[in-house]
Enzyme design. Structure first.
Site, short mmCIF file in Angstrom:
data_model
loop_
_atom_site.label_atom_id
_atom_site.label_comp_id
_atom_site.label_asym_id
_atom_site.label_seq_id
_atom_site.Cartn_x
_atom_site.Cartn_y
_atom_site.Cartn_z
N HIS A 184 111.30 26.95 51.71
CA HIS A 184 110.03 26.87 50.99
C HIS A 184 109.27 25.60 51.35
CE1 HIS A 184 111.02 29.95 47.62
NE2 HIS A 184 110.26 30.47 48.55
N GLU A 411 110.09 44.74 67.03
CA GLU A 411 110.97 43.64 66.59
C GLU A 411 112.39 43.82 67.08
OE1 GLU A 411 109.64 42.75 62.19
OE2 GLU A 411 109.48 44.88 62.64
N ASP A 435 111.79 38.28 64.45
CA ASP A 435 112.91 39.22 64.48
C ASP A 435 113.28 39.61 65.90
OD1 ASP A 435 114.04 39.73 61.91
OD2 ASP A 435 112.15 40.65 61.31
N CYS A 482 102.31 38.87 66.15
CA CYS A 482 102.11 38.41 64.76
C CYS A 482 103.27 37.56 64.26
CB CYS A 482 101.89 39.60 63.82
SG CYS A 482 103.31 40.70 63.66
#
Length: 560
Positions: A184, A411, A435, A482
């Site tokens: 985070h 991915e 990924d 992306c």
């Protein structure tokens, strides 16, 4: 002079004196309480409630991703299961402080043992526990120091409640000993454009008052820098300030080849800021925020309202929405609650949606309705596609339910290797480099022990991207990027050289990438890509691209 390495967040540079964050509160002593369990329970519940309210208030003030993170923390603080754990311990005669400590530690260990995304959230529980115990003991809550002058904050790790509300006029940069690119701290630092290095283990040796350079682009903290290094860093800071102040233009290469620069967003709340920073649309809208922390899927109407708000904000622009990507590190009880030994290779993404098709049908129905009511150009893609058959399934269902442009996330290596056949069954592809790197290198992207294998610069990953780019060009279909790789200014040029037709990233990275693309032609981008592809490993590929870029720059320099 000493160089300390870590993971840089963004491309910024900062110079200043170190101020260390105070160490954690000591573990409460395990001693019998002089109060009865009922009274201790009242104390515990009151403090949990106060901390929950404070976290929610900070979230509302911070907005954006911080709001989601802090609201989730507030919910943790008042989770009935945790309160039951506290009550059970109080019944044995423990103090409220000790009961809270043990209950949160128990849940923390449970999350840490699950690994991946859940393990990253374990530190959130530590922060809540510390805040509740501080309130019980009438001590100041853990927080960021205020020395009265601008400084570089050095901490073991930083709680979301602190990262979200940092005073950016005072905190020039942030260095954490622990944490990784998906913590985070990193997520919020990236969103707030804080110059940060996370996971810099040797930063524990830094002392208050030490002058350091935080070089996020170089993944480096320079301790005791020379006067020349400080001058160079300040020049780079001035360059970046000028860059951010420059007029926003559409993304393109030096020869005019357009490369649309799009935003990765997790909710419609970030739309205004993304547009302000020059996003030409949305390349990845993650819909998970509507589903996470819920006991059941949101209704079609609820979803339609959110999607309509997003599409309205980007009227006339392309918006690429990814349908729910759950499973693995984002489990949802109403989608797939069966335990799996290796969930990253189990019912995830499109597999989980097929397992509970009604959820996919409702999401596509809501998206089609929002599309019909707005003027944005909606594209919808499926996550974790591995086969042509999965592509055909999604394309057919989405088309049946009114979606006009359908695509897939590439991915998995399997989808990249047969990209020509996958693209024949849909309208576009978008490469999720996070990924794709994980599965190509067989290295969990959330596991710090294999972080050295998680670089999208690795030639094996670049080769798969090149295969998809080549297939897209042959089929005349767009291939976007992306994943986080698109936010790396030099790697962005390499990706275009590999065949990417658009790049999507955190809005804070748009200015750096726009400036980087403008320095190179299409031929230059291909040259950088070939240099990186020819290397043996990730570090070598990055060095080769840098060398090729320097050579191109040198040939254009005016003669003395």
């Amino acid at each position: 002079m000493m160089n300390i390495t870590g993971t840089g967040i963004g491309q910024g540079v900062a110079v200043g004196p170190v101020v260390r964050m105070a160490e954690r509160l000591p573990e409460p002593v395990d001693r019998p309480s002089h109060l009865d369990p009922e009274r201790e329970g009242e104390r515990a519940r009151a403090s949990l409630s106060v901390v929950a309210a404070e976290l929610a208030s900070r979230g509302a003030k911070a907005g954006g991703a911080a709001k989601d993170v802090l609201e989730a923390q507030a919910m943790m603080a008042e989770d009935p299961s945790l309160i039951d754990e506290v009550t059970t311990r109080l019944a044995t005669g423990k103090t409220a402080e000790r009961a809270v400590f043990e209950a949160f530690a128990s849940y923390r260990d449970l999350l840490a043992g699950m690994g991946g995304y859940m393990a990253e959230r374990a530190t959130d529980l530590d922060d809540i526990s510390q805040r509740v115990i501080a309130h019980l003991l009438k001590l100041p809550a853990p927080g960021v120091p205020s020395p009265g002058h601008p400084f570089i904050l050095v901490a073991r790790d930083l709680a979301p409640a602190d990262t979200a509300t940092l005073d950016l006029d005072q905190v020039l940069g942030l260095v954490t000993v622990d944490g990784g690119p998906t913590s985070h701290t990193a997520i919020l630092a990236r969103e707030k454009s804080i110059v940060a290095i996370v996971g810099a283990a040797d930063a524990a040796s830094l002392a208050d008052g030490d002058t350091v350079i935080v070089d996020a682009a170089g993944d480096l903290v320079v301790a005791a820098p020379t006067a020349e290094q400080i001058a160079d860093a300040k020049a780079r800071i001035a360059e970046r300030a000028a860059l951010e102040a420059a007029p926003v233009t559409p993304g393109s290469l030096a020869d005019g080849t357009p490369v649309p620069l799009l935003a990765n967003l997790g909710s419609a709340d970030g739309a205004a800021e993304a547009l302000k920073l020059g996003a030409e649309g949305v390349g990845l809208f993650r819909t998970e925020f509507l589903f996470l922390d819920a006991d059941s899927a949101p209704s079609v109407r609820e979803q339609q309202e959110h999607y309509t708000r997003l599409l309205t904000a980007f009227a006339g622009k392309k918006v690429v929405v990814r349908v729910l990507d759950a499973g693995a590190d984002k489990p949802l009880s109403f989608l797939n609650d069966a335990p799996e030994e290796n969930p990253a290779l189990g019912l995830r993404g499109i597999r989980a949606l097929r397992h509970a098709e009604v959820i996919l049908r409702e999401q596509l129905t809501a998206l089609a309705a929002a599309d019909a009511a707005t003027s944005a150009e909606l594209w919808v893609m499926a996550p974790m596609i591995a086969t042509v058959e999965e592509t055909r399934y999604f394309h057919a269902l989405a088309t049946e339910l009114g979606i006009r442009v359908t695509g897939v996330m590439v991915e998995t290596p399997s989808a990249a290797l047969i990209a020509d056949r996958v693209l024949a069954a849909c309208d576009f592809a978008s490469i999720g480099t996070n990924d794709l790197t994980q599965y190509t290198m067989a290295a969990d992207r959330l596991l710090g022990t294999v972080a050295n294998l998680q670089s999208p610069w690795h030639p094996a990953v670049l080769q798969l991207i090149a295969d998809v780019g080549r297939a897209g060009a042959a089929a005349g279909k767009p291939v976007g990027i992306c994943g986080e790789a698109a936010a790396d200014p030099l790697l962005a040029v390499v990706l275009v050289g590999l065949g990417a037709t658009s790049l999507s990233m955190s809005p804070s990275a748009l200015a750096d990438v726009r400036a980087s693309l403008a320095r190179y032609s299409q031929d230059d981008a291909k040259a950088l890509a070939q240099a990186a592809l020819a290397a043996e490993g990730a570090a070598e590929a990055k060095q080769a691209a840098h060398a090729a870029a320097s050579e191109i720059t040198a040939t254009r320099a005016p003669a003395p």
